[in-house]
Structures are given as structure tokens and as C-alpha cells.
Enzyme design. Structure first.
Site, PDB file in Angstrom:
ATOM      1  CB  ILE A   1      -1.053  -0.037   1.367  1.00  0.00           C
ATOM      2  CG1 ILE A   1      -1.848   1.172   1.043  1.00  0.00           C
ATOM      3  CG2 ILE A   1      -0.323  -0.333   2.585  1.00  0.00           C
ATOM      4  CD1 ILE A   1      -3.119   1.312   2.179  1.00  0.00           C
ATOM      5  CB  SER A   2       1.177   4.199  -2.321  1.00  0.00           C
ATOM      6  OG  SER A   2       1.023   3.353  -3.393  1.00  0.00           O
ATOM      7  CD  GLN A   3       6.151   7.623   2.259  1.00  0.00           C
ATOM      8  OE1 GLN A   3       6.822   7.511   0.951  1.00  0.00           O
ATOM      9  NE2 GLN A   3       6.434   8.374   3.224  1.00  0.00           N
TER      10      GLN A   3
END
Ligand code: SAH
Length: 205
Positions: A59-61
């Protein structure tokens, strides 16, 4: 407690100057990131870090999602293509921004990740999830007002430019350099470098 943590994260993104538009702040407030992470990482959901999901998929930053979302400048009722559904978090943010009459089409190549993302997005009826290779986009539903690629490509595929409407905006990381591409004419684009961000690699043909 988690609401408090979410507020802190959003304030941090605002203070860093990345998150600034009213509409994006509202979207970040209404999507709970804890619902998009694996249960064992829930207590870290509101830290400004990417979190592992499956092999080759994170899950992206939040910072990256905020930067991409702001640069996309999404308007109500638009049609958006996302490549790399992952957790579904970015798609959920976009779903709020386009509203009920807009549409988000999101493609994921990995079946296990696809099932996870699809489940997380069940309460977002304007999001359509597709299990497929999206490296060349999704011509069937083109054209798109916005395209966002959430994995790092080696080049900008011409198919994606073709699927972007004139006046449309595409966010694409190329070798971890994030670019904004604005289609200013049928065969004319403007390309802007937006900074370095870490992404998982896009699987390409
Ligand atoms: N947008 C996601 C980020 C996911 S990481 C989020 O908000 O959580 C990028 C995702 O792109 C990974 O899940 C990976 O499996 C997927 N991916 C990589 N290559 C792809 C391709 N060719 N087509 C579709 N998805 C791809």
C-alpha cells in the site's frame, strides 16, 4: 484513537505542503486507511510509510498518494483509469473525488492482490475492479480524463497517451521519477517532472 491518528497523519501531510486542496483533504478524511491494510499492520495504518501487503505489492506511502492525487487535479464526474489496484486505497480516494456520477476503473495483475483490493472496495460502487495486465492500459473503456499508474514503468507507453482524453492528466512513475503528463492536443503532450518517489516495479510485456 484511530480517528485521532488519522487526523494527525492528515495534518502532517497538510503541513508538509503536499496535501492542500479542500476536495483532497475531504477525501483523505473520509477514507480510513486502516480498512485497506492487512490486519497485522492496522496499528501502523496512520504512519506515513508504505506497508507490505503481498510480495511485489505494497500500500503506497500516504505522502505518495497525496502527491499523486493533488497533481491529478480530479474533478467531479470524471472517468479515471488506475493501473495497480493494490489495496484499493488510492482508488477509494479517487472514488470520493469523482463522486457518484464519476467512475474509477482499476486494474490489478496479481490475483491474490486483486481479491484483497476488490474486497476493500466493496463499499465504493463507482469503482470497477479488473484482474488483468494493465501495462498497456484498458482500451475498452477509453478515453479517460485521468490515468494514474501506481507502479514504476520503464517508459511511457504510447497506448496510455492514446487512451487519455485531450486535456487529460496522467501521473506515471518512470524509474521512480514521477511525471505528470498533460495531453494538450491530439498528438501533443506536456511532461513535468514531479520528484522522486519509491514504487514497486510495473510488470511489463
Ligand atoms: N494503488 C495501490 C498501490 C499498489 S502497489 C494502493 O493504493 O495500495 C502497485 C500494484 O501494481 C501492485 O499491487 C502490483 O501487483 C500492481 N501491478 C504491477 N504491474 C502491473 C500491471 N502490469 N498491471 C496491473 N497491475 C500491476
Amino acid at each position: 484513537m484511530s480517528l485521532e491518528n488519522q487526523k494527525q497523519l492528515i495534518n502532517q501531510l497538510i503541513e508538509s505542503g503536499i496535501l492542500k486542496s479542500k476536495s483532497a483533504i475531504k477525501a483523505f478524511n473520509s477514507v480510513k486507511r486502516e480498512d485497506f491494510v492487512r490486519p497485522e499492520y492496522r496499528e501502523h495504518a496512520y504512519e506515513n510509510i508504505p506497508l507490505p501487503m503481498f510480495e511485489m505489492s505494497t500500500i503506497s506511502q500516504p505522502l505518495t498518494v497525496a502527491a499523486m492525487t493533488e497533481a491529478l487535479d480530479v474533478k467531479k464526474d470524471q472517468k479515471i483509469l488506475e493501473i495497480g489496484t493494490g489495496s484499493g486505497y488510492q482508488a477509494a480516494i479517487l472514488s470520493i473525488l469523482v463522486g457518484p456520477k464519476g467512475k474509477v476503473i482499476t486494474i490489478e495483475i496479481n490475483e491474490e492482490v486483486y481479491e484483497f483490493g476488490k474486497g476493500n472496495l466493496k463499499d465504493y460502487p463507482n469503482v470497477k475492479t479488473i484482474l488483468s495486465d494493465g501495462s498497456l492500459g484498458y482500451a475498452k473503456e477509453a478515453q479517460y480524463d485521468r490515468i494514474v499508474i501506481t507502479a514504476s514503468a520503464s517508459a511511457v507507453p504510447k497506448e496510455l497517451i492514446e487512451q487519455l482524453a485531450v486535456g487529460g492528466i496522467m501521473m506515471i512513475p518512470v524509474n521512480d521519477k514521477m511525471f505528470r503528463i498533460i495531453k494538450i492536443g491530439k498528438n501533443k503532450i506536456r511532461k513535468e517532472f514531479m520528484g522522486y518517489y519509491a514504487f514497486v516495479p510495473l510488470r511489463e510485456k
